[in-house]
Design a protein around this motif. Structure first.
Motif, PDB file in Angstrom:
ATOM      1  N   TRP A   9       0.804  -1.212   0.000  1.00  0.00           N
ATOM      2  CA  TRP A   9       0.000   0.000   0.000  1.00  0.00           C
ATOM      3  C   TRP A   9       0.847   1.277   0.000  1.00  0.00           C
ATOM      4  N   ARG A  10       2.131   1.157   0.276  1.00  0.00           N
ATOM      5  CA  ARG A  10       2.975   2.350   0.370  1.00  0.00           C
ATOM      6  C   ARG A  10       3.146   3.055  -0.972  1.00  0.00           C
ATOM      7  N   ASP A  11       3.148   2.306  -2.064  1.00  0.00           N
ATOM      8  CA  ASP A  11       3.330   2.944  -3.369  1.00  0.00           C
ATOM      9  C   ASP A  11       2.301   2.461  -4.384  1.00  0.00           C
ATOM     10  N   ALA A  12       1.175   1.933  -3.893  1.00  0.00           N
ATOM     11  CA  ALA A  12       0.167   1.354  -4.782  1.00  0.00           C
ATOM     12  C   ALA A  12      -0.554   2.414  -5.599  1.00  0.00           C
ATOM     13  N   ASP A  49      -2.744  -1.446  -9.004  1.00  0.00           N
ATOM     14  CA  ASP A  49      -2.377  -2.442  -8.003  1.00  0.00           C
ATOM     15  C   ASP A  49      -3.558  -2.871  -7.151  1.00  0.00           C
ATOM     16  N   THR A 325      -0.668  10.167   0.180  1.00  0.00           N
ATOM     17  CA  THR A 325      -1.497   9.706  -0.935  1.00  0.00           C
ATOM     18  C   THR A 325      -1.739  10.888  -1.858  1.00  0.00           C
ATOM     19  N   SER A 380       1.319   6.635  -2.563  1.00  0.00           N
ATOM     20  CA  SER A 380       0.311   5.923  -3.347  1.00  0.00           C
ATOM     21  C   SER A 380      -0.571   6.921  -4.093  1.00  0.00           C
ATOM     22  N   TYR A 382      -4.307   7.515  -6.054  1.00  0.00           N
ATOM     23  CA  TYR A 382      -5.685   7.044  -6.156  1.00  0.00           C
ATOM     24  C   TYR A 382      -6.330   7.646  -7.400  1.00  0.00           C
ATOM     25  N   GLY A 479       7.095   5.357  -6.897  1.00  0.00           N
ATOM     26  CA  GLY A 479       6.257   5.446  -5.711  1.00  0.00           C
ATOM     27  C   GLY A 479       7.009   5.292  -4.411  1.00  0.00           C
TER      28      GLY A 479
END
Length: 561
Positions: A9-12, A49, A325, A380, A382, A479
């Motif tokens: 989740w850190r760079d998704a 991801d 984010t 990350s 979005y 990311g």
């Protein structure tokens, strides 16, 4: 590589799916979970991801599913629990994580526990699950305080008791069909802990927490300061009195161990509209994993505003060892392909009115540049469904078809304009959204030229730009925090340039083309800031351009040749 870098989740790159508008599998005009499952190959090819699913739970749909009547079942409009299980399984097969939306501030007024509260009467344990209070005035005819709803009008509704007499009032920060839970009651905490475990057991990889700053109300429910017009008087950069109270932090400290007890780095990301200085309190090793950076979403087109929206959140997140984010559009805001089509000082409401006409070409051009900037940043990203197609906000929805409670209660345009169903196939009924041609909101004619099948394979299309950017983002490991990010000073006025992970990202916010030689610097590739001969390779550009040029209102990623 540190263990932190292994946390997905850190760079998704996370793609928000608004299920009712993604794809309709049964022809009833509303998207559903099987439609999302059918779209997974498209999302895998895009390169995301994870997907974040807006609410698909049992709901009367007074607020597009954010009025939940049963947190552990699927609304028949969207399918069944078996369909949810199938979606999660198929997503995992193609390497896509699944984030579910959880709505803990309020439920639907049709939730069985609220119905029991209405029947049980004042002072009962059932009524204590929600925020019921006696009214003020001689006969309780006035609401308990002066709070107003986010959706306009009073935040309190008076009920009629079982014996027919005027009764207590219940709090609803949003619509009157969305009563607020009473988080002072331990039973509410237990309820939501069970909801988390229910979906974690079914395989979801995380949660997006709706109104994450709102569950706990201030002691005594004090009146808010109001203006002469009777509106809440909220200083700039602050939030209403019923938001951002410290008790919400304890909720995330309760939830974090639950997520940590499951394998696979389960996570939660907060929708917390809070002052920036408060952000570090919400995220960390014992609290939530992430909180949305809405400052970036709100930043107007320009070097200073965009730089500030990047620099401050990075510093705040770094202070607690969390990634930030980045988001430009979602289901609650005007799509950025339209926002950027206005002058930077344009004042926006909850949606675009029919007479608010953006410069569509300029808006899309700047939106593509902003998206390239976003996808280059550490942390990350979005994405909101349809932004990869360059979809604009839809302005001319007939009022009779609008469903947003902000429109119904306040008469404002509302958020329906960003929720119009996606165009998949230019020549198909409903542009491929539904085989029957039905669509719960009308799609404009301009969606035809933006359909996914039209853009597929066209190197100049927005879709192919997103695919290329996501592919490069992974290859270049953009990311990840790496050795940090620096803002270049060796560039002309009106240019934002960032050196990060071995490349220079350049955003030309001016209305004139600029030579690459004037913006490349020696920093493109080695982090240094001194100007050089501009001999740099353009890895990707937001618009096609002549060699050696960064076009007006465009972005490029550069690497020293």
């Amino acid at each position: 590589m540190s263990p932190q870098h292994d946390q997905w989740w850190r760079d998704a790159v996370v793609y928000q799916v608004y299920p009712r508008s993604f794809a309709d599998s049964n022809g009833d005009g509303m998207g559903d979970l099987p439609g999302v499952t059918a779209g997974l190959p498209y999302l895998a090819q895009l390169g995301v991801d994870a997907i974040w699913l807006s609410p698909f739970y049992t709901s009367p749909q007074h607020d597009a599913g954010y009025d939940v009547a049963d947190y552990t079942d699927v609304d028949p409009r969207f399918g069944t629990l078996a369909d949810a299980d199938e979606l999660i399984a198929r997503a995992h097969e193609v390497g896509i994580k699944v984030i579910a939306d959880i709505v803990p501030n309020h439920s639907s007024s049709e939730h069985v526990l609220f119905q029991r509260a209405l029947a049980a009467g004042p002072g009962s344990p059932e009524r204590d699950m929600y925020m019921f209070r006696d009214g003020r005035g001689e006969h309780g005819e006035l609401p308990p305080n002066n709070w107003t709803s986010i959706f306009h009008g009073p935040a309190w509704t008076r009920i009629t008791e079982a014996d027919g007499s005027p009764g207590q009032w219940y709090l609803h920060i949003f619509d009157s069909t969305q009563p607020d839970w009473n988080w002072d009651n331990p039973a509410v905490h237990e309820l939501f802990a069970d909801v988390l475990r229910f979906w974690l057991d079914r395989g979801v990889d995380g949660f997006r927490v709706d109104v994450a700053h709102g569950m706990v109300k201030p002691d005594g429910l004090p009146d808010a300061t109001v203006t002469a017009e009777g509106l809440l008087d909220i200083p700039e950069g602050e939030v209403p009195v019923y938001f951002d109270n410290d008790g919400v932090l304890e909720i995330y400290r309760e939830w974090r161990p639950i997520l940590d007890s499951y394998e696979g780095d389960r996570m939660m990301v907060l929708e917390a509209w809070i002052p920036e200085k408060r952000l570090p309190l919400y995220i960390g090793p014992e609290e939530a994993h992430q909180s949305f950076n809405f400052g970036f979403l709100q930043a107007r087109w320009g070097v200073e505003t965009m730089r500030a929206a990047i620099e401050k959140p990075l510093d705040l997140a770094d202070a607690v060892g969390a990634p930030t984010t980045w988001v430009l559009s979602n289901h609650d805001v005007i799509r950025h392909a339209s926002r950027y089509g206005f002058a930077p000082d344009h004042r926006f409401g909850s949606g675009l009115a029919r007479d608010e006409v953006p410069d569509a070409e300029l808006g899309l051009r700047r939106a593509r540049a902003a998206s390239l900037l976003m996808l280059s940043l550490p942390g990350s990203a979005y994405l909101y469904q349809g932004e990869e197609l360059g979809l604009p906000e839809v302005r001319d929805i007939p009022d009779a078809l609008r469903e947003d409670p902000a429109h119904k209660r306040g008469g404002v345009p509302g958020r329906d304009g960003c929720r119009v169903p996606l165009p998949w196939t230019a020549e198909a009924p409903a542009y491929g959204f539904s085989s029957t041609g039905k669509s719960w909101l009308p799609q404009p004619a301009e969606f035809g030229q933006l359909a996914a099948d039209v853009q597929d394979g066209d190197p100049a299309s927005t879709l192919e730009m997103y695919r290329a950017a996501l592919r490069l983002r992974k290859e270049l490991r953009l990311g990840l925090p790496g050795e940090g990010l620096t803002f270049a000073a060796d560039v002309p006025e009106g240019v934002l340039a960032i050196d990060h992970a071995g490349i220079r990202v350049v955003v030309n916010t001016t209305g004139a083309d600029i030579p690459v030689a004037d913006v490349a610097g020696r920093g493109a590739g080695d982090g240094a800031g001194a100007a050089a001969d501009g001999d740099a390779e353009v890895l990707i550009a937001s618009v096609p351009s002549a060699p050696g040029v960064v076009p007006a209102d465009a972005a490029v990623w550069l690497r020293r040749a």
